[in-house]
Design a protein around this motif. Structure first.
Motif, PDB file in Angstrom:
ATOM      1  N   ALA A  61       0.832  -1.206   0.000  1.00  0.00           N
ATOM      2  CA  ALA A  61       0.000   0.000   0.000  1.00  0.00           C
ATOM      3  C   ALA A  61       0.867   1.257   0.000  1.00  0.00           C
ATOM      4  O   ALA A  61       0.571   2.239  -0.698  1.00  0.00           O
ATOM      5  CB  ALA A  61      -0.926  -0.007   1.210  1.00  0.00           C
ATOM      6  N   LEU A  62       1.943   1.234   0.783  1.00  0.00           N
ATOM      7  CA  LEU A  62       2.854   2.379   0.807  1.00  0.00           C
ATOM      8  C   LEU A  62       3.542   2.577  -0.536  1.00  0.00           C
ATOM      9  O   LEU A  62       3.819   3.715  -0.936  1.00  0.00           O
ATOM     10  CB  LEU A  62       3.900   2.191   1.911  1.00  0.00           C
ATOM     11  CG  LEU A  62       3.422   2.486   3.333  1.00  0.00           C
ATOM     12  CD1 LEU A  62       4.419   1.956   4.355  1.00  0.00           C
ATOM     13  CD2 LEU A  62       3.209   3.986   3.536  1.00  0.00           C
ATOM     14  N   SER A  99       3.174   6.044  -2.361  1.00  0.00           N
ATOM     15  CA  SER A  99       4.367   6.822  -2.714  1.00  0.00           C
ATOM     16  C   SER A  99       4.453   7.067  -4.219  1.00  0.00           C
ATOM     17  O   SER A  99       4.830   8.162  -4.656  1.00  0.00           O
ATOM     18  CB  SER A  99       5.626   6.111  -2.225  1.00  0.00           C
ATOM     19  OG  SER A  99       5.613   5.947  -0.820  1.00  0.00           O
ATOM     20  N   ALA A 100       4.107   6.047  -5.007  1.00  0.00           N
ATOM     21  CA  ALA A 100       4.134   6.217  -6.462  1.00  0.00           C
ATOM     22  C   ALA A 100       3.117   7.261  -6.905  1.00  0.00           C
ATOM     23  O   ALA A 100       3.402   8.084  -7.790  1.00  0.00           O
ATOM     24  CB  ALA A 100       3.852   4.880  -7.151  1.00  0.00           C
ATOM     25  N   LEU A 147       6.792   1.441  -6.316  1.00  0.00           N
ATOM     26  CA  LEU A 147       5.972   0.244  -6.544  1.00  0.00           C
ATOM     27  C   LEU A 147       6.806  -1.029  -6.409  1.00  0.00           C
ATOM     28  O   LEU A 147       6.367  -2.018  -5.809  1.00  0.00           O
ATOM     29  CB  LEU A 147       5.334   0.311  -7.935  1.00  0.00           C
ATOM     30  CG  LEU A 147       4.260   1.392  -8.140  1.00  0.00           C
ATOM     31  CD1 LEU A 147       3.881   1.482  -9.608  1.00  0.00           C
ATOM     32  CD2 LEU A 147       3.037   1.092  -7.279  1.00  0.00           C
ATOM     33  N   THR A 148       8.007  -1.000  -6.959  1.00  0.00           N
ATOM     34  CA  THR A 148       8.875  -2.189  -6.916  1.00  0.00           C
ATOM     35  C   THR A 148       9.319  -2.506  -5.494  1.00  0.00           C
ATOM     36  O   THR A 148       9.235  -3.665  -5.050  1.00  0.00           O
ATOM     37  CB  THR A 148      10.116  -1.964  -7.807  1.00  0.00           C
ATOM     38  OG1 THR A 148       9.707  -1.694  -9.141  1.00  0.00           O
ATOM     39  CG2 THR A 148      11.018  -3.190  -7.784  1.00  0.00           C
ATOM     40  N   ILE A 149       9.788  -1.497  -4.758  1.00  0.00           N
ATOM     41  CA  ILE A 149      10.263  -1.720  -3.395  1.00  0.00           C
ATOM     42  C   ILE A 149       9.111  -2.152  -2.491  1.00  0.00           C
ATOM     43  O   ILE A 149       9.266  -3.039  -1.638  1.00  0.00           O
ATOM     44  CB  ILE A 149      10.945  -0.456  -2.840  1.00  0.00           C
ATOM     45  CG1 ILE A 149      12.185  -0.124  -3.659  1.00  0.00           C
ATOM     46  CG2 ILE A 149      11.317  -0.639  -1.378  1.00  0.00           C
ATOM     47  CD1 ILE A 149      13.243  -1.199  -3.669  1.00  0.00           C
ATOM     48  N   ALA A 193      11.725   5.424   0.653  1.00  0.00           N
ATOM     49  CA  ALA A 193      10.427   6.022   0.985  1.00  0.00           C
ATOM     50  C   ALA A 193       9.467   5.019   1.615  1.00  0.00           C
ATOM     51  O   ALA A 193       8.765   5.333   2.583  1.00  0.00           O
ATOM     52  CB  ALA A 193       9.799   6.640  -0.272  1.00  0.00           C
ATOM     53  N   VAL A 194       9.415   3.801   1.089  1.00  0.00           N
ATOM     54  CA  VAL A 194       8.469   2.801   1.594  1.00  0.00           C
ATOM     55  C   VAL A 194       8.860   2.352   2.998  1.00  0.00           C
ATOM     56  O   VAL A 194       8.014   2.240   3.889  1.00  0.00           O
ATOM     57  CB  VAL A 194       8.401   1.601   0.635  1.00  0.00           C
ATOM     58  CG1 VAL A 194       7.535   0.489   1.224  1.00  0.00           C
ATOM     59  CG2 VAL A 194       7.840   2.038  -0.718  1.00  0.00           C
ATOM     60  N   ALA A 195      10.161   2.104   3.203  1.00  0.00           N
ATOM     61  CA  ALA A 195      10.626   1.688   4.526  1.00  0.00           C
ATOM     62  C   ALA A 195      10.350   2.760   5.566  1.00  0.00           C
ATOM     63  O   ALA A 195       9.958   2.468   6.705  1.00  0.00           O
ATOM     64  CB  ALA A 195      12.120   1.368   4.477  1.00  0.00           C
ATOM     65  N   TYR A 196      10.536   3.999   5.189  1.00  0.00           N
ATOM     66  CA  TYR A 196      10.314   5.126   6.102  1.00  0.00           C
ATOM     67  C   TYR A 196       8.872   5.129   6.604  1.00  0.00           C
ATOM     68  O   TYR A 196       8.615   5.145   7.814  1.00  0.00           O
ATOM     69  CB  TYR A 196      10.633   6.420   5.347  1.00  0.00           C
ATOM     70  CG  TYR A 196      10.503   7.700   6.142  1.00  0.00           C
ATOM     71  CD1 TYR A 196      10.792   7.747   7.501  1.00  0.00           C
ATOM     72  CD2 TYR A 196      10.121   8.879   5.511  1.00  0.00           C
ATOM     73  CE1 TYR A 196      10.695   8.934   8.210  1.00  0.00           C
ATOM     74  CE2 TYR A 196      10.037  10.081   6.205  1.00  0.00           C
ATOM     75  CZ  TYR A 196      10.314  10.096   7.559  1.00  0.00           C
ATOM     76  OH  TYR A 196      10.217  11.266   8.263  1.00  0.00           O
ATOM     77  N   GLY A 197       7.934   5.082   5.693  1.00  0.00           N
ATOM     78  CA  GLY A 197       6.529   5.093   6.087  1.00  0.00           C
ATOM     79  C   GLY A 197       6.145   3.868   6.901  1.00  0.00           C
ATOM     80  O   GLY A 197       5.423   3.965   7.901  1.00  0.00           O
TER      81      GLY A 197
END
Length: 505
Positions: free
Chosen positions: A141-142, A146-147, A322-324, A382-386
């Protein structure tokens, strides 16, 4: 989360996540449009000594108020806060568009900062609600969130920046128009608020201490570009740090009466989140401003050409997120490992930028490999941060902790902006002084302050040489810092995983 009906039938999640990305992108695009329009607005309204405040006031009010508005969302409901904040954003930037003097402009930007901070904080907090219902969970979802932010921020910024050519007042109407459109969509897309938090302490003094600490320290950082050791840099920054210490000491005593759980600062996962926030936001603040300035001075890019030169960097955030998100949700990558990988990629991008800058490039195409690599590296964390922030947000403090992501991000972003300016300007001025003498340095200072062209025709090319050298030094230092912080995040994340495994056994 406590503000939505989780017992209701699970709704489709893709459209809501894209919509939340649209909401967050409004906050991201607003300062971009404002920075593009600031020069024209300043000339019309004669900002004078108020220019720095006009440029930074929305950031200051956003960072100082977003945790409080996050708490309000817990109490009142996120949908209500988003709708009210959208209306407030219309008032703020609408006021800017009709402003007749600097005070009116600054007031409007201050209102817009508070409003859009509330919008972003509540939009991000909603990701957990929809992520728990999404295929792939919160990480996927993140990734979508983010994307979507990357795509919409690019579109809205480009629209607003293009309108600056028509008129700066027209450019400031983009956010109000989009806010009204998004507000109407929200009535249909967002779930109904049904539960209100009442047990969370209001802690007005704690909020005041934190808000003042944020404003003063960020104000000091923003002035560092005009002089690292001036009173306007040191006094506010040191005062802000002192207030942070007082806030921390007060909040850790009788914690049941305090609004922010400062015990999180002892948790390795939250510390890792702060580190990942550095990787993401510091990269964005330092990268965009420094290579945009480099392209202006070294390659003489302006207007649309300059905006287009940033596209490879900005567009790559979309597929990267999206990939991460997918890799983390499938447990192919841990969040801390993704952050380290992003740090390494960003480090390589910084080195490529430094090498290219010193190789006498002829066009922006020479920078394409560096733009691509740095863009991917900056977007990976970005994804890890959220995800880390959301995991640390307990039910009682959900809005407060989730909104702290924005305040943390503003600090690192501002630090990236300031440090890039300080390093590059210091080296560029030293180069001009050593090569041409103090008279040329004075002409360079006058050119920076007022735009008055130096009478000595050798000043500008010498300044470009110095700027290029300063940029290269900055990128090498950036590369080293990214790797160091990446390893720190990895260690903290692994420590958190071990603690959770031990607790579960």
């Amino acid at each position: 989360m406590g503000t939505v009906d989780t017992a209701a039938k699970s709704p489709p999640v893709l459209l809501p996540l894209i919509y939340l990305g649209l909401l967050a992108s409004i906050q991201g695009a607003d300062p971009n449009i404002a920075s593009t329009a600031l020069l024209s607005a300043g000339k019309d309204l004669q900002f004078g000594n108020l220019t720095a405040l006009a440029a930074s006031v929305s950031t200051l009010t956003l960072a100082a108020s977003v945790i409080t508005t996050g708490m309000l969302a817990d109490r009142l409901g996120r949908k209500k806060v988003i709708i009210f904040a959208m209306l407030l954003a219309v008032v703020g930037d609408g006021l800017v568009s009709i402003s007749q003097d600097p005070i009116m402009f600054i007031l409007g930007r201050a209102i817009a900062g508070v409003a859009l901070g509330a919008v972003y904080g509540s939009a991000f907090a909603y990701v957990k609600y929809f992520g728990e219902k999404a295929k792939g969970g919160i990480s996927a979802a993140l990734g979508t969130f983010s994307a979507s932010i990357g795509l919409f921020t690019l579109l809205v910024t480009f629209t607003g920046s293009t309108l600056v050519g028509v008129g700066w007042r027209e450019a400031f109407l983009v956010i109000p128009a989009l806010s009204i459109f998004s507000l109407l969509l929200g009535f249909f897309i967002l779930p109904k608020d049904v539960v209100v938090h009442t047990e969370q302490p209001w802690d007005a003094l704690g909020q005041l201490l934190l808000g003042l600490a944020v404003v003063l320290s960020l104000y000091g950082i923003s002035h560092a570009a005009n002089g690292l050791f001036t009173a306007l840099t040191i006094v506010p920054f040191v005062s802000g740090v002192v207030l942070f210490v007082i806030f921390y000491l007060r909040e850790r005593s009788r914690s049941e009466l305090r609004f922010f759980p400062v015990s999180l600062l002892k948790n390795p996962l939250f510390l890792a989140a702060i580190g990942v926030g550095f990787l993401y936001n510091f990269s964005t603040g330092l990268g965009l401003i420094s290579f945009s300035n480099l392209f202006q001075y070294q390659l003489d890019l302006k207007g649309l050409s300059l905006s287009l030169s940033q596209l490879p960097y900005l567009l790559l955030a979309i597929p990267t997120a999206l990939t991460i998100g997918a890799l983390i949700s499938k447990k192919i990558l841990t969040r801390q490992m993704s952050a380290l990988i992003g740090a390494f990629i960003a480090s390589v991008g910084g080195i490529l930028f430094a090498i290219t800058a010193l190789s006498s490039p002829k066009s922006v195409s020479d920078y394409l490999p560096a733009l691509i690599v740095l863009g991917i590296g900056a977007a990976v964390p970005a994804v890890a941060y959220g995800g880390m922030i959301l995991e640390e947000a307990d039910e009682k403090h959900y809005g407060v902790v989730s909104s702290s992501r924005t305040t943390i991000g503003q600090f690192w972003y501002s630090l990236g902006l300031a440090s890039s300016t300080v390093v590059i300007d210091t080296i560029a001025k030293a180069h001009v002084l050593n090569k041409l003498g103090s008279t040329a340095e004075s002409q360079l200072d006058a050119w920076s302050a007022s735009g008055a062209k130096p009478t000595d025709t050798s000043v500008f090319p010498t300044a470009v040489e110095g700027f290029t050298q300063g940029f290269a030094v900055l990128m090498i230092a950036y590369a080293v810092i990214m790797v160091v912080v990446g390893f720190v995040v990895l260690l903290l994340g692994n420590k958190s995983d071990k603690q959770k495994a031990a607790a579960a056994s």
